[in-house]
Scaffold this active site. Structure first.
Site, short mmCIF file in Angstrom:
data_model
loop_
_atom_site.label_atom_id
_atom_site.label_comp_id
_atom_site.label_asym_id
_atom_site.label_seq_id
_atom_site.Cartn_x
_atom_site.Cartn_y
_atom_site.Cartn_z
N ASN A 17 31.32 88.44 17.22
CA ASN A 17 32.47 87.88 17.95
C ASN A 17 33.22 86.86 17.10
OD1 ASN A 17 32.89 88.83 20.89
ND2 ASN A 17 30.66 88.74 20.64
N MET A 91 22.93 81.05 22.17
CA MET A 91 21.86 81.44 23.09
C MET A 91 20.99 80.25 23.48
SD MET A 91 22.88 84.44 23.35
CE MET A 91 21.66 85.37 24.24
N LEU A 94 23.29 74.77 27.64
CA LEU A 94 23.94 73.51 27.30
C LEU A 94 23.65 72.47 28.38
CD1 LEU A 94 27.33 74.96 26.10
CD2 LEU A 94 25.76 73.58 24.69
N HIS A 110 30.10 86.77 28.11
CA HIS A 110 28.79 87.22 28.58
C HIS A 110 28.82 88.74 28.76
CE1 HIS A 110 24.92 87.05 30.56
NE2 HIS A 110 25.41 87.85 31.50
N GLU A 144 26.19 75.28 35.39
CA GLU A 144 25.33 76.36 35.88
C GLU A 144 25.52 77.60 35.02
OE1 GLU A 144 24.45 78.78 39.95
OE2 GLU A 144 25.84 77.10 40.03
N LEU A 145 24.43 78.23 34.61
CA LEU A 145 24.47 79.33 33.64
C LEU A 145 25.37 80.48 34.11
CD1 LEU A 145 23.08 80.30 30.96
CD2 LEU A 145 21.48 81.53 32.43
N THR A 173 32.53 96.26 21.40
CA THR A 173 33.87 96.67 20.97
C THR A 173 34.92 96.04 21.89
OG1 THR A 173 33.01 98.74 20.18
CG2 THR A 173 35.37 98.68 20.54
N GLU A 175 34.36 93.28 23.74
CA GLU A 175 34.30 91.83 23.53
C GLU A 175 35.21 91.41 22.38
OE1 GLU A 175 29.82 90.60 25.02
OE2 GLU A 175 30.21 90.64 22.89
C1 GAR Z 1 27.51 88.94 22.52
O1 GAR Z 1 27.46 90.28 22.90
C2 GAR Z 1 27.64 88.04 23.72
O2 GAR Z 1 28.19 88.68 24.83
C3 GAR Z 1 26.20 87.68 24.00
O3 GAR Z 1 25.60 87.58 22.76
C4 GAR Z 1 26.20 88.51 21.87
C5 GAR Z 1 26.39 87.85 20.54
O4 GAR Z 1 26.80 88.77 19.59
N1 GAR Z 1 26.14 86.45 24.72
C6 GAR Z 1 25.27 86.19 25.68
O5 GAR Z 1 24.42 86.99 26.02
C7 GAR Z 1 25.43 84.84 26.33
N2 GAR Z 1 24.77 84.79 27.57
P1 GAR Z 1 27.45 88.30 18.24
O6 GAR Z 1 26.57 87.19 17.66
O7 GAR Z 1 27.42 89.52 17.37
O8 GAR Z 1 28.83 87.80 18.54
#
Ligand code: GAR
Length: 220
Positions: A17, A91, A94, A110, A144-145, A173, A175
């Site tokens: 991302n 991950m 916070l 997410h 809240e998560l 893709t 995202e």
């Molecule tokens: C992403 O797909 C994002 O949606 C997810 O981690 C991935 C990181 O991918 N985030 C979560 O699950 C947050 N709860 P990347 O490091 O290749 O961007």
């Protein structure tokens, strides 16, 4: 274009991302000025360095508590004087201190159609539940998560042949398109959070909805 707004990215892993944000910044109103990872050898930091963006590894294990780590994280983020803080695969939960400090200018992506499937392992759970649709959500962050107001959602049809890997690839893709767009909408001043409502061009919106159709995202 007027001066670019400053974006700081927090991540913990691969950073695809982040890569999408970097690759698309030429057409949008933001510039990634710093990347911080709580995992010092996260590949995302290497992506930042390759793009000549400041990259900082800050090992959370070296701190005595979540709050102690997050107070330092606040300091490090503030050094970059950000207009927007983007969680991109960060991950780690916070603390309220961190979230409050950046409230209204802190967004997350997410891999689910929130409010469904908060937390980890979304692909596995969606497949196990035989859901027809899956997707991803960009949202403002609250303590809240996975619970803040939604900005953009993108969805796709789950195929009978999908496994976790294939589903993740197709969701990512999407995202990689909606996250840079969300960062642009915010940094161009069109998107804001006001009294827990998402406003686009000063009007409250439901999340912008996109669907993946034959490999292209279409506004739903
Ligand atoms: C992403 O797909 C994002 O949606 C997810 O981690 C991935 C990181 O991918 N985030 C979560 O699950 C947050 N709860 P990347 O490091 O290749 O961007």
């Amino acid at each position: 274009m007027s001066e670019k707004k400053r974006v700081v990215v927090l991540l913990s892993g691969n950073g695809t991302n982040l890569q999408a944000l970097l690759d698309q910044e030429h057409k949008y109103s933001y510039q990634v000025v710093g990347v911080i990872s709580n995992i010092p050898d996260a590949y995302g930091l290497e992506r930042a360095r390759q793009h000549k963006v400041a990259a900082l590894g800050l090992d959370h294990k070296a701190f005595s508590s979540r709050t102690a780590f997050d107070l330092r994280l606040i300091q490090e983020v503030n050094r970059f004087d950000p207009d927007l803080v983007v969680l991109a695969g960060y991950m780690r939960i916070l603390s309220p201190e961190f979230v409050d400090r950046f409230a209204g200018k802190l967004i997350n992506i997410h891999p689910s159609l929130l409010p469904d499937y908060k937390g980890l392992g979304t692909y596995k759970r969606v497949l196990a539940d035989k859901k027809p649709l899956h997707g991803c959500t960009v949202h403002f962050v609250t303590p809240e998560l996975d619970s803040g107001a939604h900005v953009i959602q993108a969805s796709l049809e789950v195929k009978a042949t999908d496994n976790e890997e294939s589903l993740m690839q197709r969701v990512q893709t999407m995202e990689h398109q909606i996250y840079p767009l969300a960062a642009h909408l915010f940094t161009s001043g069109r998107l804001q959070l006001k009294e827990d409502k998402v406003l686009l061009d000063n009007h409250p919106i439901n999340p912008l909805g996109y669907q993946l159709k034959e490999n292209a995202l279409e506004l739903a």
